[in-house]
Design a protein around this motif. Structure first.
Motif, PDB file in Angstrom:
ATOM      1  N   GLY A 152       0.815  -1.211   0.000  1.00  0.00           N
ATOM      2  CA  GLY A 152       0.000   0.000   0.000  1.00  0.00           C
ATOM      3  C   GLY A 152       0.847   1.258   0.000  1.00  0.00           C
ATOM      4  O   GLY A 152       0.543   2.234  -0.702  1.00  0.00           O
ATOM      5  N   PHE A 153       1.921   1.244   0.778  1.00  0.00           N
ATOM      6  CA  PHE A 153       2.826   2.391   0.831  1.00  0.00           C
ATOM      7  C   PHE A 153       3.488   2.629  -0.519  1.00  0.00           C
ATOM      8  O   PHE A 153       3.561   3.772  -0.997  1.00  0.00           O
ATOM      9  N   MET A 154       3.970   1.559  -1.146  1.00  0.00           N
ATOM     10  CA  MET A 154       4.644   1.696  -2.438  1.00  0.00           C
ATOM     11  C   MET A 154       3.670   2.168  -3.518  1.00  0.00           C
ATOM     12  O   MET A 154       4.018   3.003  -4.355  1.00  0.00           O
ATOM     13  N   VAL A 155       2.451   1.657  -3.511  1.00  0.00           N
ATOM     14  CA  VAL A 155       1.443   2.091  -4.482  1.00  0.00           C
ATOM     15  C   VAL A 155       1.148   3.576  -4.289  1.00  0.00           C
ATOM     16  O   VAL A 155       1.048   4.326  -5.253  1.00  0.00           O
ATOM     17  N   SER A 156       1.034   3.991  -3.036  1.00  0.00           N
ATOM     18  CA  SER A 156       0.780   5.397  -2.747  1.00  0.00           C
ATOM     19  C   SER A 156       1.904   6.278  -3.291  1.00  0.00           C
ATOM     20  O   SER A 156       1.644   7.315  -3.911  1.00  0.00           O
ATOM     21  N   LEU A 157       3.143   5.865  -3.062  1.00  0.00           N
ATOM     22  CA  LEU A 157       4.275   6.639  -3.583  1.00  0.00           C
ATOM     23  C   LEU A 157       4.291   6.663  -5.105  1.00  0.00           C
ATOM     24  O   LEU A 157       4.598   7.686  -5.719  1.00  0.00           O
ATOM     25  N   GLY A 158       3.947   5.543  -5.724  1.00  0.00           N
ATOM     26  CA  GLY A 158       3.923   5.472  -7.182  1.00  0.00           C
ATOM     27  C   GLY A 158       2.817   6.309  -7.791  1.00  0.00           C
ATOM     28  O   GLY A 158       3.009   6.971  -8.811  1.00  0.00           O
ATOM     29  N   GLN A 159       1.651   6.309  -7.171  1.00  0.00           N
ATOM     30  CA  GLN A 159       0.530   7.082  -7.707  1.00  0.00           C
ATOM     31  C   GLN A 159       0.754   8.584  -7.555  1.00  0.00           C
ATOM     32  O   GLN A 159       0.272   9.369  -8.353  1.00  0.00           O
ATOM     33  N   ASP A 160       1.492   8.979  -6.517  1.00  0.00           N
ATOM     34  CA  ASP A 160       1.795  10.392  -6.316  1.00  0.00           C
ATOM     35  C   ASP A 160       3.041  10.829  -7.079  1.00  0.00           C
ATOM     36  O   ASP A 160       3.502  11.963  -6.928  1.00  0.00           O
ATOM     37  N   ASN A 161       3.623   9.916  -7.868  1.00  0.00           N
ATOM     38  CA  ASN A 161       4.817  10.169  -8.674  1.00  0.00           C
ATOM     39  C   ASN A 161       6.030  10.565  -7.841  1.00  0.00           C
ATOM     40  O   ASN A 161       6.883  11.319  -8.308  1.00  0.00           O
ATOM     41  N   HIS A 162       6.124  10.046  -6.615  1.00  0.00           N
ATOM     42  CA  HIS A 162       7.319  10.266  -5.800  1.00  0.00           C
ATOM     43  C   HIS A 162       8.428   9.310  -6.211  1.00  0.00           C
ATOM     44  O   HIS A 162       9.606   9.622  -6.039  1.00  0.00           O
ATOM     45  N   ILE A 163       8.044   8.145  -6.697  1.00  0.00           N
ATOM     46  CA  ILE A 163       8.999   7.160  -7.200  1.00  0.00           C
ATOM     47  C   ILE A 163       8.463   6.633  -8.527  1.00  0.00           C
ATOM     48  O   ILE A 163       7.268   6.707  -8.797  1.00  0.00           O
ATOM     49  N   PRO A 164       9.356   6.106  -9.379  1.00  0.00           N
ATOM     50  CA  PRO A 164       8.889   5.550 -10.658  1.00  0.00           C
ATOM     51  C   PRO A 164       7.918   4.384 -10.441  1.00  0.00           C
ATOM     52  O   PRO A 164       8.015   3.642  -9.464  1.00  0.00           O
ATOM     53  N   SER A 165       6.983   4.234 -11.364  1.00  0.00           N
ATOM     54  CA  SER A 165       5.966   3.194 -11.223  1.00  0.00           C
ATOM     55  C   SER A 165       6.569   1.790 -11.220  1.00  0.00           C
ATOM     56  O   SER A 165       6.036   0.896 -10.576  1.00  0.00           O
ATOM     57  N   VAL A 166       7.678   1.602 -11.928  1.00  0.00           N
ATOM     58  CA  VAL A 166       8.343   0.289 -11.931  1.00  0.00           C
ATOM     59  C   VAL A 166       8.809  -0.055 -10.516  1.00  0.00           C
ATOM     60  O   VAL A 166       8.622  -1.180 -10.046  1.00  0.00           O
ATOM     61  N   VAL A 167       9.406   0.902  -9.851  1.00  0.00           N
ATOM     62  CA  VAL A 167       9.888   0.683  -8.484  1.00  0.00           C
ATOM     63  C   VAL A 167       8.707   0.421  -7.553  1.00  0.00           C
ATOM     64  O   VAL A 167       8.743  -0.493  -6.724  1.00  0.00           O
TER      65      VAL A 167
END
Length: 92
Positions: free
Chosen positions: A52-67
């Motif tokens: 959930g944390f990683m998805v949140s970061l990916g959706q907010d474009n804080h990290i690349p979606s691949v990561v």
């Protein structure tokens, strides 16, 4: 974006989680039941929290979606490998 990478990682997660359960169940025979069951529960909760944390970061474009889509799988695969390696030490 991130949902696409989650969908691509999901089949591997479906393979990794039973391996994790297998490692915990074998550990139940070698050690105390309550400790093994608690470990399995904590690992499962940890997986969903990290996902959930990683998805949140990916959706907010804080990290690349691949990561965002693959980090959880990589982390928990490392945990599975550690637990299986530990079981081999118990067996010897």
């Amino acid at each position: 974006g991130t949902p696409m990478h989650q969908k691509m990682a999901f089949p591997l997660v479906c393979l990794m989680m039973p391996m994790l359960g297998f490692a915990v169940v074998l550990d139940l025979h070698a050690r105390r039941f309550a400790r093994g069951a608690f470990t399995g529960l904590i690992i499962a909760i940890g997986y969903y929290l990290l996902e959930g944390f990683m998805v949140s970061l990916g959706q907010d474009n804080h990290i690349p979606s691949v990561v965002a889509g693959w980090t959880t799988l990589v982390v928990f695969t490392a945990i599975v490998l550690y637990l299986i390696g530990r079981l081999e030490k118990i067996g010897n």
